[in-house]
Design a protein around this motif. Sequence first.
Motif, short mmCIF file in Angstrom:
data_model
loop_
_atom_site.label_atom_id
_atom_site.label_comp_id
_atom_site.label_asym_id
_atom_site.label_seq_id
_atom_site.Cartn_x
_atom_site.Cartn_y
_atom_site.Cartn_z
N ASP A 145 43.61 38.44 29.80
CA ASP A 145 42.82 39.53 29.27
C ASP A 145 41.61 39.83 30.14
O ASP A 145 40.85 40.76 29.87
CB ASP A 145 42.38 39.25 27.83
N VAL A 146 41.43 39.05 31.21
CA VAL A 146 40.36 39.30 32.18
C VAL A 146 40.95 39.16 33.58
O VAL A 146 41.64 38.17 33.87
CB VAL A 146 39.18 38.32 32.02
N LEU A 147 40.69 40.14 34.43
CA LEU A 147 41.12 40.08 35.83
C LEU A 147 39.89 40.02 36.72
O LEU A 147 39.07 40.94 36.70
CB LEU A 147 41.97 41.29 36.19
N CYS A 148 39.75 38.94 37.48
CA CYS A 148 38.67 38.81 38.46
C CYS A 148 39.21 39.32 39.80
O CYS A 148 40.06 38.66 40.41
CB CYS A 148 38.22 37.36 38.60
N ALA A 149 38.73 40.47 40.23
CA ALA A 149 39.25 41.09 41.45
C ALA A 149 38.24 40.95 42.57
O ALA A 149 37.07 41.31 42.43
CB ALA A 149 39.54 42.56 41.20
N ASP A 150 38.68 40.41 43.70
CA ASP A 150 37.83 40.32 44.88
C ASP A 150 37.64 41.72 45.46
O ASP A 150 38.59 42.51 45.49
CB ASP A 150 38.47 39.40 45.91
#
Length: 785
Positions: A302-307
């Motif tokens: 439910d959370v996407l950490c995108a560089d």
Amino acid sequence: MTVSTRLQELAAPPIVPAGLATAEVARLRAEFGPNAISEEKVRPLAQIGHHFWAPVPWMLEATIVLQIAIGERLEALMIATLLILNVGLGVFQEGRANAALALLKRRLALQVRARRDGAWRDVPAADLVPGDIVQVSLGNVVPADLRIVSGSLLLDQSMLTGESVPAETEAGGIAYAGSLVRRGEAVAEVAATGTRTYFGRTAELVRIAHVESAEQKVVLGIVRNLTVVNFAIVVVMVAYAHVIGMGVAEIIPLVLTAMLSAVPVALPATFTLAAALGAKTLALKGVLLTRLSALHEAAMIDVLCADKTGTLTENALAVSTVRPARPGCNEDDVLSYAALASSPDGGDPIDSAIRALAAARKSEAAGQFTLQRFTPFDPAVKMAEAIVNARGREIRVVKGAPSVVAAIAPLPPAAAADLDSFTRAGHRTIAVAVGPRDALETIGLIAFSDPPRADSAGLLTELRSLGVATVMVTGDAAATAATVAHAIGLEGSVCPPGQIPERVSASDFAVYAGVFPEQKFRLVKSFQRGGHAVGMCGDGANDAPALRQAQMGIAVSTATDVAKAAAGMVLTEPGLGGIVTAIKEGRAAFQRILTYTLTLLINKCVTLVVLGLGLVVTRHAVLTPLLLALSMLTNDFVTMSRTADRAAPSPYPNAWRIRNLVLAAIPLALFKLLYCMLVLAAGWYLAHFTPRQMQTLIFATLVFANQAVMFVTRERVRLWRSHPAPIILLASAGDFAVVSTLAACGVLMSALPLLAVALLLLATIGFALTIDWGKSAIFTRIRID
């Protein structure tokens, strides 16, 4: 130092060390090991043994031992066949995934030019040792941490630092492993290899990072709960059997049957097969699974950490703003003069960006000049220079760092204010000055940025529609990150650098800037402490620890080998659409597994209770270990075919809601139990079947009812809403045919009248339609996914 002095220094022939002797290389390799990131290698026998050493296999193995001990070798052989089939499937699918990853790593193997025994030769990068002399040039990947001996390099270190602006490295400087040479050539000495490099130290974080799979938790939870229920029912059955005078020879098979009925034999293999089929689908769409469980985890994030760099942006400098600083001078003039002082070879990203934009605008100003001499950008003086002829008049054009250019051509106040604004926004800025040799005048500023990818905004919108919140995680400055975030529609506050809370939620911040590798790792854990399932996408070695820690680690196509090895998924094609594809495919696979798990709970619990109540009604065992093993064997093929069934992904993140699953299973199980007991009563009191025939009747009833429950639970509304996959219909038809034939012909069991088998089939259809009506009402009140 003047430019001419610097050019003279560069023109002097470099002194190249002789390099190491072969014997010295062998000694150093024995001391320091290969120039590679060590990985834990699992031996084939250990890998196979791992599949036998788990809760589900334990229960089967215990049953096999007990059956051999009491002489029931046929039953033991059937259960052993079930066990071996499931283990074989798991080993095969894991082997395919590992082979794909090994092939990927072989494609990433680097070759390097090294000086050995006084001669240059090409050697594998893994063979380098500290003290080796190597040569690197444009386009090379730096194979180890190097100390520059001679020459200079423009290094793209975005894979390591997250910073998209290349860095200049001269003699005496360090070039870190994994950097890409964008310009220049150098001879260097290997300073560190393997895990001792900056690259390798990051890999150590990868080695210790671990998150337990939700799939593993569910499997263990189901097995544990079934074992508790099974133990309680077995105790009651043994006590009752003793009371009614059954002997030990009758009680032992009864206990074995009860033990076997609680074992979810196909559960691990079904999870594996569902993931394997999903992996095949994703591979056709450019997504490689490096571990099968990653597909199930993709359904839950439910959370996407995108560089930022290379993930949300192009990882390529582009001109963002051209600001004239002299009256009468426009943007095209500034670009044209800057293009004259830019290298045409494409090695310098700033020069390439300037020349590309100047060509796109088709400026005619540059055609008015004849280039007489060009001095490329030199890191020592931070400036490039061109001498041009304009109608017989010599003009000097310089471009470079604003502070350097300002020393020879002062910036107007307005230009100084613009420079300050560009700096705060996180742009890299150069100044352009033009004029006679000793009377240069600054004519403008050019600001550069790493532009967002064309698909980033659309990707974020689609992720939001899927219930996945995206946050940007980057090592860049807060101003730069905020600018990019705004450009792609990622709105929200920026977390102050170095102040990541111990527990965070998706709504706290939209951007985490100035984040180092260790902090990215901690950020993922902070989200997980906040109850989130986290996805992490990135491309650099600095992302690898977080990629491993996250439930869904995604390495993009340009990622380093450490990042790809750490991730659960690797995008093999450009763009980030694979992330959305993986989430949708993961959710579809989750629906299949969830349906299987619900069916498993219903069927296993009902079978256990039927064994107990059947003993009370008939005062005999209503199933034998052989018939139960045969039931499990026939049902397993149908169960596994469900992994290829049609399934629609949910519009929100999935989660294992075990409590809701049990609440939904209870009324369905009670209805099935009622049906089975009605059949049992009809066979015992109306048809007056013998105890052996009752065993056949209960065997066929359970198999047919299990099939009915499977078709009913595959849809959350009415069962005819969608057509089952052809393979399910084929497997189910084969199951009905085999069981009906065995029951009617009396193979491995006492025969039933053909009319009884036909009536049982009709009753099963009526049972399916009735329980489907009740199921729809249950699922409108209880959400199980």
